[in-house]
Design a protein around this motif. Structure first.
Motif, mmCIF file in Angstrom:
data_model
loop_
_atom_site.group_PDB
_atom_site.id
_atom_site.type_symbol
_atom_site.label_atom_id
_atom_site.label_comp_id
_atom_site.label_asym_id
_atom_site.label_seq_id
_atom_site.Cartn_x
_atom_site.Cartn_y
_atom_site.Cartn_z
ATOM 1 N N GLY A 186 -11.861 4.997 3.597
ATOM 2 C CA GLY A 186 -11.302 5.696 2.445
ATOM 3 C C GLY A 186 -9.791 5.765 2.499
ATOM 4 O O GLY A 186 -9.170 5.507 3.518
ATOM 5 N N ARG A 187 -9.179 6.119 1.382
ATOM 6 C CA ARG A 187 -7.727 6.136 1.243
ATOM 7 C C ARG A 187 -7.289 7.446 0.616
ATOM 8 O O ARG A 187 -7.420 7.638 -0.591
ATOM 9 N N VAL A 188 -6.777 8.352 1.428
ATOM 10 C CA VAL A 188 -6.362 9.651 0.913
ATOM 11 C C VAL A 188 -5.253 9.504 -0.115
ATOM 12 O O VAL A 188 -5.264 10.158 -1.168
ATOM 13 N N TRP A 189 -4.298 8.635 0.172
ATOM 14 C CA TRP A 189 -3.182 8.471 -0.749
ATOM 15 C C TRP A 189 -3.632 7.908 -2.089
ATOM 16 O O TRP A 189 -3.046 8.221 -3.130
ATOM 17 N N SER A 190 -4.660 7.094 -2.102
ATOM 18 C CA SER A 190 -5.181 6.564 -3.357
ATOM 19 C C SER A 190 -5.743 7.691 -4.219
ATOM 20 O O SER A 190 -5.595 7.681 -5.449
ATOM 21 N N GLU A 203 -3.236 -0.581 -4.495
ATOM 22 C CA GLU A 203 -4.628 -0.324 -4.826
ATOM 23 C C GLU A 203 -4.837 0.055 -6.285
ATOM 24 O O GLU A 203 -5.963 0.065 -6.771
ATOM 25 N N LEU A 205 -12.969 7.930 -5.168
ATOM 26 C CA LEU A 205 -12.240 7.532 -3.965
ATOM 27 C C LEU A 205 -12.353 8.594 -2.870
ATOM 28 O O LEU A 205 -12.459 8.268 -1.682
ATOM 29 N N TYR A 235 -15.979 1.332 3.222
ATOM 30 C CA TYR A 235 -14.764 1.267 2.401
ATOM 31 C C TYR A 235 -13.515 1.439 3.253
ATOM 32 O O TYR A 235 -12.486 1.900 2.786
ATOM 33 N N GLY A 236 -13.627 1.069 4.510
ATOM 34 C CA GLY A 236 -12.476 1.155 5.397
ATOM 35 C C GLY A 236 -12.057 2.585 5.693
ATOM 36 O O GLY A 236 -10.893 2.838 6.015
ATOM 37 N N TYR A 259 0.847 -1.183 0.000
ATOM 38 C CA TYR A 259 0.000 0.000 0.000
ATOM 39 C C TYR A 259 0.891 1.244 0.000
ATOM 40 O O TYR A 259 1.962 1.220 0.605
ATOM 41 N N PRO A 260 0.472 2.358 -0.658
ATOM 42 C CA PRO A 260 -0.815 2.574 -1.314
ATOM 43 C C PRO A 260 -0.840 2.194 -2.784
ATOM 44 O O PRO A 260 -1.892 2.206 -3.414
ATOM 45 N N ILE A 284 -13.938 8.591 1.428
ATOM 46 C CA ILE A 284 -13.162 8.892 2.632
ATOM 47 C C ILE A 284 -14.106 9.095 3.816
ATOM 48 O O ILE A 284 -15.058 9.875 3.749
#
Length: 205
Positions: A155-159, A36, A143, A152-153, A32-33, A147
């Motif tokens: 969210g993923r800022v880096w994604s 993804e 995405l 979706y856990g 990660y990241p 967040i």
């Protein structure tokens, strides 16, 4: 430049097997990241664009080849999953796989043609160069929408950052002048809104 249709067909099928294989391996082994990116529908659309861009042939041949690329990549992905982590092989012909193949047909036509247009002139070139960046921007927006969503856990800022950055870089690399880059970036924003709406309609929200 004339491209042999058999070479296009073989390249599409082999490229599809390779795309499915590399996608699964990427998800499984890259940390990660960046891992993804393997779950990215936009990355597969970009693969169809690259195919159309490299074929240097008519838009019909590019579209059909890009469709074959993405459709073949779906069972390839699940076959590799069955080999590496003993997933159920029946997933290859499950309804969910057929749905992904259907999306592959749509994306293959749109982005395969975009690859050809990126080498054209006028508005077609602008749209062709803009589309792969736009789909990455659309996915970044999708995405970002997730967040904080526990489904979706969080969210993923880096994604989001990676998808948006790749969108800009792709336009900069494909366009050959500052003017074309500026036009493509401007066109990519409304196209990204259309792509974002398409993601929501397709149930990716």
């Amino acid at each position: 430049m004339t491209v042999d249709r058999r070479a296009v067909a073989i390249g599409a099928v082999l490229g599809g097997f390779l795309l499915g294989f590399l996608d699964f391996v990427w998800i499984r082994f890259v940390p990660y990241p960046f891992a993804e990116l393997g779950n990215s529908s936009a990355v597969w659309a970009v693969a169809a664009f690259v195919f159309g861009y490299q074929v240097r042939s008519g838009w019909v041949r590019a579209a059909l080849g890009a469709v074959a690329l993405l459709v073949v990549a779906v069972p390839s992905y699940y076959l590799v999953a069955a080999l590496i982590q003993q997933d159920d092989i029946s997933v290859v012909w499950a309804a969910s796989s057929l749905l992904w193949m259907f999306f592959g047909v749509l994306a293959g036509v749109v982005f395969g043609v975009a690859g050809v247009w990126a080498r054209a002139a006028g508005w077609r070139q602008t749209v062709g160069v803009a589309l792969p960046g736009a789909v990455l921007f659309a996915e970044a927006a999708l995405l970002a929408r997730r967040i904080g969503d526990p489904d979706y856990g969080g969210g993923r800022v880096w994604s989001v950052v990676i998808a948006a950055t790749l969108g800009v870089l792709l336009i900069v690399l494909v366009a050959r002048t500052a003017r074309r880059r500026a036009l493509a970036l401007a066109a990519a924003l409304p196209l990204a809104l259309v792509g974002f709406a398409g993601f929501l309609v397709a149930g990716f929200g």
